[in-house]
Scaffold this active site. Structure first.
Site, mmCIF file in Angstrom:
data_model
loop_
_atom_site.group_PDB
_atom_site.id
_atom_site.type_symbol
_atom_site.label_atom_id
_atom_site.label_comp_id
_atom_site.label_asym_id
_atom_site.label_seq_id
_atom_site.Cartn_x
_atom_site.Cartn_y
_atom_site.Cartn_z
ATOM 1 N N GLU A 171 45.471 49.796 39.319
ATOM 2 C CA GLU A 171 44.829 51.067 38.981
ATOM 3 C C GLU A 171 43.335 50.871 38.714
ATOM 4 O OE1 GLU A 171 47.640 49.975 37.648
ATOM 5 O OE2 GLU A 171 49.104 51.394 38.466
ATOM 6 N N PRO A 203 51.159 35.308 42.820
ATOM 7 C CA PRO A 203 52.126 36.062 42.007
ATOM 8 C C PRO A 203 51.462 37.258 41.324
ATOM 9 C CG PRO A 203 52.311 33.704 41.602
ATOM 10 C CD PRO A 203 51.055 33.914 42.391
ATOM 11 N N GLU A 260 41.115 37.326 41.648
ATOM 12 C CA GLU A 260 40.644 36.690 42.876
ATOM 13 C C GLU A 260 41.428 37.098 44.116
ATOM 14 O OE1 GLU A 260 38.353 32.735 41.645
ATOM 15 O OE2 GLU A 260 40.524 32.445 41.656
ATOM 16 N N ASN A 302 49.673 47.769 47.249
ATOM 17 C CA ASN A 302 48.651 48.438 48.041
ATOM 18 C C ASN A 302 48.256 47.666 49.312
ATOM 19 O OD1 ASN A 302 46.558 50.004 48.933
ATOM 20 N ND2 ASN A 302 45.270 49.739 47.130
ATOM 21 N N GLU A 307 44.062 47.170 50.531
ATOM 22 C CA GLU A 307 43.117 46.128 50.140
ATOM 23 C C GLU A 307 42.934 45.088 51.246
ATOM 24 O OE1 GLU A 307 44.554 44.842 46.369
ATOM 25 O OE2 GLU A 307 44.188 46.793 45.419
#
Length: 436
Positions: free
Chosen positions: A61, A273, A315, A339, A342
């Site tokens: 978010e 992860p 990162e 998402n 990206e």
């Protein structure tokens, strides 16, 4: 009114249990026990009052709101902008992206004393929530205190509608306390209306998650990561990045990776992860399957290791730029995916599992433009072996076909560019509310 009173009483009674739950979770992630006072609504005394409060639950978010927050800062340079999160990883992302340009604290537990202290301390003119963040108690208190309320990037899946319908007497009044609900899509708007939202409050504004860009800081981070990859010039390596993984995703990826390495033993797997408390578990899983491993946190070069574990925060976005193929975790289980826009920003081909329920509209747009590859629905329900075989075959074929990779990545990137603008529309509604 009865439902809200019952909700307040229930959560007040559960307050000790909620605090204990946070402390238990802190056994795996110590950051959950830090700044516990903020969870109770005790905000740092130096915070300025009378501004805008914006809640972004966690990392995803915060990233999605980056463009919008930058516009808020530019539009209201003299107003304090407070960004709240609920997770430590979200907190770290806020501090990394904005530093002292915004005020940051945790959103308190939604219990009357805690939320009262929070609002009484900050005295905001406007409070903005995002997506499915519906906190009935604090929303009711905002309305009672004549604090304007805005829900942006509103998202309500069919599953959420079914779950919220069970407590409709509590949720419907909360929804109708918002001045406006700006929804990602027509389907999401219809779902809010189905839950009882008054039609004049809801409209479609588009998805803020399209409003992302590659800035200088991101390019610098990508260059920093690239320096850690000390491949021999005469032996370039294919790179498969599996992002935002949850329990079960790593086992699937490792099984597929074994098959991929039979086609190209020089392939590098980058694993990222989703939650930091699982970093060590994932490292042990990789080593238990006899893979050689480099950990980002050790800051050791990646040369001939099989796997590079990104066990650091903030990162992932930069790491997308290093990949040849990206797979988004959470799409092979009931999590509902993460998402895909990206990696699309970097023109990377994305492979996902069959459950992308968190991003239905985005998925449809990408599929319509041939900008994503989705595994079959059958594979999700079958045994790990068949799912990993399909995943391995899909990823291997992309790694071997540069032109196809480029085409899918370019198509996805075009979808991102064509759908930007939700941040500006959301800002327009903020300005209208602030001017009233």
């Amino acid at each position: 009114m009865f439902s809200l009173l019952f909700y307040r009483l229930l959560f007040l009674l559960l307050l000790p249990v909620l605090i204990i739950a946070l402390l238990i979770r802190s056994r795996r992630n110590p950051d959950y026990r830090k700044r516990l006072a903020e969870r109770l609504g005790i905000i740092p005394s130096h915070f300025k009052t009378g501004g805008i409060v914006l809640h972004a639950a966690s990392v995803g978010e915060v990233i999605a709101l980056t463009s919008f927050i930058e516009q808020l800062l530019a539009t209201y340079p003299s107003l304090p902008i407070t960004v709240t999160t609920f997770t430590p990883t979200g907190s770290a992302q806020v501090q990394k992206l904005f530093g002292d340009r915004v005020q940051h604290c945790y959103l308190p537990i939604d219990v009357l004393p805690c939320s009262y202290l929070f609002l009484a301390r900050l005295k905001p003119q406007l409070m903005i929530f995002m997506e499915t963040e519906l906190w009935p108690n604090i929303i009711a208190q905002c309305q009672h205190s004549q604090i304007k309320l805005l829900l942006i990037n509103g998202r309500l899946s069919n599953n959420s509608v079914a779950n919220y319908s069970k407590i409709k007497a509590l949720i419907t009044p909360a929804i109708n306390r918002f001045d406006h609900i700006l929804c990602q899509s027509q389907e999401n708007m219809e779902n809010f209306i189905q839950l009882g939202c008054q039609e004049q409050r809801a409209l479609v504004s588009g998805n803020l998650k399209f409003d992302i860009s590659i800035n200088n800081e991101l390019e610098a981070k990508q260059a920093e990561l690239a320096k850690s990859c000390t491949f021999k010039p005469n032996k370039p390596r294919s790179v498969w990045l599996v992002a935002s993984t949850h329990p079960g995703d790593e086992a699937l990826a490792l099984s597929a990776f074994k098959q991929i390495k039979q086609q190209d033993k020089n392939t590098l797997l980058i694993l990222v992860p989703r939650h930091p408390e699982r970093f060590n578990d994932v490292a042990h899983l990789c080593l238990a399957q006899n893979f050689t491993l480099s950990k980002r946190s050790d800051n050791t070069p990646v040369s001939q290791q099989d796997i590079w574990l990104i066990d650091t925060l903030g990162e992932l976005m930069a790491a997308f730029g290093l990949a040849d193929v990206v797979t988004m975790g959470g799409s092979f289980s009931d999590v509902g995916g993460h998402n895909p826009l990206e990696p699309a920003l970097f023109k990377k081909p994305v492979v996902v599992g069959s459950n992308m329920s968190n991003f239905n509209e985005v998925l449809m747009q990408l599929k319509d433009h041939q900008g994503i590859v989705q595994l079959s629905e059958q594979a999700l329900s079958e045994h790990l072996t068949s799912t990993s075989a399909e995943l391995a075959e899909c990823v291997s074929s992309l790694l071997l076909d540069e032109k196809r990779r480029q085409k899918i990545g370019e198509n996805a990137h075009l979808v991102v560019l064509e759908n930007q603008g939700a941040s500006q529309l959301s800002l327009d509604y903020v300005q209208a509310l602030m001017a009233r």
